[in-house]
Scaffold this active site. Structure first.
Site, PDB file in Angstrom:
ATOM      1  N   HIS A  63       5.137  -5.548   8.848  1.00 42.01           N
ATOM      2  CA  HIS A  63       5.093  -6.941   9.297  1.00 42.01           C
ATOM      3  C   HIS A  63       5.278  -7.913   8.131  1.00 42.01           C
ATOM      4  CE1 HIS A  63       2.675  -5.496  12.999  1.00 42.01           C
ATOM      5  NE2 HIS A  63       3.964  -5.566  13.267  1.00 42.01           N
TER       6      HIS A  63
ATOM      7  N   GLU B 104       0.235  -0.994  16.453  1.00 42.74           N
ATOM      8  CA  GLU B 104      -0.570   0.188  16.092  1.00 42.74           C
ATOM      9  C   GLU B 104      -1.502   0.554  17.253  1.00 42.74           C
ATOM     10  OE1 GLU B 104      -2.688   0.165  12.277  1.00 42.74           O
ATOM     11  OE2 GLU B 104      -4.198   1.491  13.169  1.00 42.74           O
TER      12      GLU B 104
ATOM     13  N   CYS C  33      -8.398   1.669   6.732  1.00 43.37           N
ATOM     14  CA  CYS C  33      -7.851   2.465   5.626  1.00 43.37           C
ATOM     15  C   CYS C  33      -8.316   1.942   4.265  1.00 43.37           C
ATOM     16  CB  CYS C  33      -6.335   2.473   5.709  1.00 43.37           C
ATOM     17  SG  CYS C  33      -5.620   0.912   5.210  1.00 43.37           S
TER      18      CYS C  33
ATOM     19  N   SER D 198       1.727  -5.442   3.293  1.00 43.92           N
ATOM     20  CA  SER D 198       3.169  -5.410   3.576  1.00 43.92           C
ATOM     21  C   SER D 198       3.947  -6.463   2.787  1.00 43.92           C
ATOM     22  CB  SER D 198       3.402  -5.598   5.079  1.00 43.92           C
ATOM     23  OG  SER D 198       2.611  -6.672   5.563  1.00 43.92           O
TER      24      SER D 198
ATOM     25  N   THR E 233      -6.483   0.575  11.850  1.00 44.92           N
ATOM     26  CA  THR E 233      -6.685   0.789  10.408  1.00 44.92           C
ATOM     27  C   THR E 233      -6.811  -0.507   9.599  1.00 44.92           C
ATOM     28  OG1 THR E 233      -4.293   0.892  10.135  1.00 44.92           O
ATOM     29  CG2 THR E 233      -5.449   2.998  10.351  1.00 44.92           C
TER      30      THR E 233
ATOM     31  N   CYS F 290       2.451   5.563   9.036  1.00 43.55           N
ATOM     32  CA  CYS F 290       1.574   5.859   7.899  1.00 43.55           C
ATOM     33  C   CYS F 290       0.725   7.091   8.207  1.00 43.55           C
ATOM     34  CB  CYS F 290       0.664   4.663   7.606  1.00 43.55           C
ATOM     35  SG  CYS F 290      -0.506   5.044   6.304  1.00 43.55           S
TER      36      CYS F 290
ATOM     37  N   SER G 258      -1.580  -7.968  10.573  1.00 41.73           N
ATOM     38  CA  SER G 258      -3.020  -7.904  10.856  1.00 41.73           C
ATOM     39  C   SER G 258      -3.833  -7.878   9.563  1.00 41.73           C
ATOM     40  CB  SER G 258      -3.315  -6.661  11.700  1.00 41.73           C
ATOM     41  OG  SER G 258      -4.680  -6.402  11.751  1.00 41.73           O
ATOM     42  N   ASN G 259      -3.472  -6.998   8.632  1.00 40.37           N
ATOM     43  CA  ASN G 259      -4.303  -6.872   7.419  1.00 40.37           C
ATOM     44  C   ASN G 259      -4.253  -8.153   6.589  1.00 40.37           C
ATOM     45  OD1 ASN G 259      -2.673  -6.286   4.703  1.00 40.37           O
ATOM     46  ND2 ASN G 259      -1.511  -5.446   6.425  1.00 40.37           N
TER      47      ASN G 259
ATOM     48  N   CYS H 297       0.875  -1.184   0.000  1.00 43.19           N
ATOM     49  CA  CYS H 297       0.000   0.000   0.000  1.00 43.19           C
ATOM     50  C   CYS H 297       0.913   1.236   0.000  1.00 43.19           C
ATOM     51  CB  CYS H 297      -0.856  -0.005   1.256  1.00 43.19           C
ATOM     52  SG  CYS H 297       0.172   0.045   2.744  1.00 43.19           S
TER      53      CYS H 297
HETATM   54  O1  0JX Z   1      -0.184  -5.772  11.094  1.00 42.94           O
HETATM   55  P1  0JX Z   1      -0.590  -4.691  10.128  1.00 42.94           P
HETATM   56  O2  0JX Z   1      -1.511  -5.131   9.089  1.00 42.94           O
HETATM   57  O3  0JX Z   1      -1.079  -3.486  10.884  1.00 42.94           O
HETATM   58  O4  0JX Z   1       0.749  -4.166   9.472  1.00 42.94           O
HETATM   59  P2  0JX Z   1       1.572  -4.605   8.197  1.00 42.94           P
HETATM   60  O5  0JX Z   1       1.362  -5.998   7.828  1.00 42.94           O
HETATM   61  O6  0JX Z   1       2.974  -4.193   8.496  1.00 42.94           O
HETATM   62  O7  0JX Z   1       0.949  -3.696   7.055  1.00 42.94           O
HETATM   63  C1  0JX Z   1       1.445  -2.454   6.729  1.00 42.94           C
HETATM   64  C2  0JX Z   1       1.460  -1.450   7.843  1.00 42.94           C
HETATM   65  C3  0JX Z   1       0.092  -1.094   8.232  1.00 42.94           C
HETATM   66  C4  0JX Z   1      -0.133  -0.136   9.114  1.00 42.94           C
HETATM   67  O8  0JX Z   1      -1.381   0.273   9.287  1.00 42.94           O
HETATM   68 FE1  SF4 Z   2      -1.387   2.999   5.884  1.00 43.37          FE
HETATM   69 FE2  SF4 Z   2      -1.492   0.668   7.134  1.00 43.37          FE
HETATM   70 FE3  SF4 Z   2      -3.411   1.349   5.440  1.00 43.37          FE
HETATM   71 FE4  SF4 Z   2      -1.028   0.767   4.516  1.00 43.37          FE
HETATM   72  S1  SF4 Z   2      -2.380  -0.655   5.569  1.00 43.37           S
HETATM   73  S2  SF4 Z   2      -2.303   2.548   3.908  1.00 43.37           S
HETATM   74  S3  SF4 Z   2       0.285   1.527   6.131  1.00 43.37           S
HETATM   75  S4  SF4 Z   2      -2.932   2.397   7.355  1.00 43.37           S
END
Ligand code: 0JX
Ligand code: SF4
Length: 314
Positions: free
Chosen positions: A41, A126, A197, A269, A167, A96, A226-227, A12
């Protein structure tokens, strides 16, 4: 076997920005770059940066005074920033901008003493960073993770209450929690929808679409993302056989018995190279060469501004 690729998938704008902050730092500073927590992550990204000499730490106390530190994309608490300033570190803030937006909201509530509810996962960095924006002893921030937590929650003043979210949550689950909160506290204020997000939302929509036309989904992403976990969870919830994998090395050939259409996506990520390797592997074990792509690519870019750098000394 057919391969169907989801769009959007993978990096992203927040992750691209965080990585380019570190890459610039490696060029500019002739000293060790420390990163508070995994920048993002993802095992592959973390290993690659480690090979370039970056050192990942969990505590600011592990960093020598006057060093360069990068705050991860997930953001940090006010206390962590304070500790970094006390050690006279050069701070490069890779949080972010969409996480920062939530921080600002909590900070505002905190200064007004408005009690705040954060919907998020306990222990996630976060969540720690966002909780840590609230420092008014006369108010309070509460963390809730489920509908049961809404039932059990009691606040001091139901007239003045605000909510924010992590997010990278599940859109569907979060909607349910927000509507339970609104039922219980009709005067609660919060964002128009939630703080999930655009990247999390778009990747979840794409997985829903994928689940309709595939009988298996591979989500490329690390176990602590997490995402990425939410994408795998969603795939499973639709009844589609879904696996979260760090790379093609995690794939087991026995997964593909009676599978005709394989969907592939990647968390925010996870770099595209890992997706390419999965496709290569699938082709090697007999998947069709022609790949179908669904959805639309994202175009969002987050700029790196001058105030990304915070020098605690001159
Ligand atoms: O574990 P998250 O999904 O919050 O983080 P990840 O996998 O590093 O994704 C990108 C960073 C996201 C921040 O919101
Ligand atoms: Fe920002 Fe996290 Fe969304 Fe990526 S996944 S746009 S780092 S809030």
């Amino acid at each position: 076997m057919n391969i169907i690729l989801a769009n959007p998938r993978g990096f992203c704008a927040g992750v691209k920005r965080a990585i380019s902050i570190v890459e610039s730092a490696l060029k500019i500073y002739k000293q060790t770059i420390y990163i508070k927590h995994e920048l993002v992550h993802n095992k592959y990204v973390v290993n690659k940066l480690s090979l370039k000499g970056v050192i990942f730490v969990e505590k600011i106390s592990q960093i020598p005074d006057f060093s360069v530190v990068v705050f991860s994309a997930h953001g940090v608490s006010k206390q962590v920033k304070k500790e970094a300033i006390k050690k006279k570190l050069i701070i490069l803030n890779a949080t972010c901008p969409l996480v920062t937006k939530v921080h600002m909201e909590v900070s505002k509530s905190s200064s007004k003493g408005i009690e705040t509810i954060l919907i998020g996962h306990k222990g996630h960095p976060e969540v720690e960073g966002t909780m840590g924006q609230y420092n008014n002893k006369n108010g309070q921030i509460y963390l809730i993770q489920s509908l049961k937590d809404v039932d059990n929650l009691s606040v001091k003043n139901i007239e003045k209450l605000n909510f924010v979210t992590q997010t990278t949550l599940s859109i569907l689950n979060t909607k349910k929690i927000i509507s339970a909160l609104k039922n219980k506290f009709p005067k609660i204020s919060g964002p128009y929808k939630e703080d999930i997000c655009y990247a999390t939302t778009n990747r979840q929509i794409a997985v829903s679409q994928l689940s309709k036309i595939t009988d298996m989904i591979l989500v490329v992403g690390s176990k602590n993302s997490s995402n990425s976990n939410r994408l795998a969870e969603l795939g499973k919830e639709t009844g589609t056989f879904t696996k979260l994998i760090d790379s093609f090395l995690d794939i087991k050939e026995e997964w593909f018995k009676n599978i005709n259409n394989i969907g592939i996506t990647a968390g925010a990520s996870a770099p595209e190279i890992l997706v390419k390797e999965v496709i290569q592997y699938l082709k090697k074990i007999g998947a069709n060469k022609k790949i179908r792509i669904i959805g639309k690519e994202e175009k969002k870019v987050f700029k790196i501004s001058k105030n990304t750098i915070y020098k605690a000394f001159n």
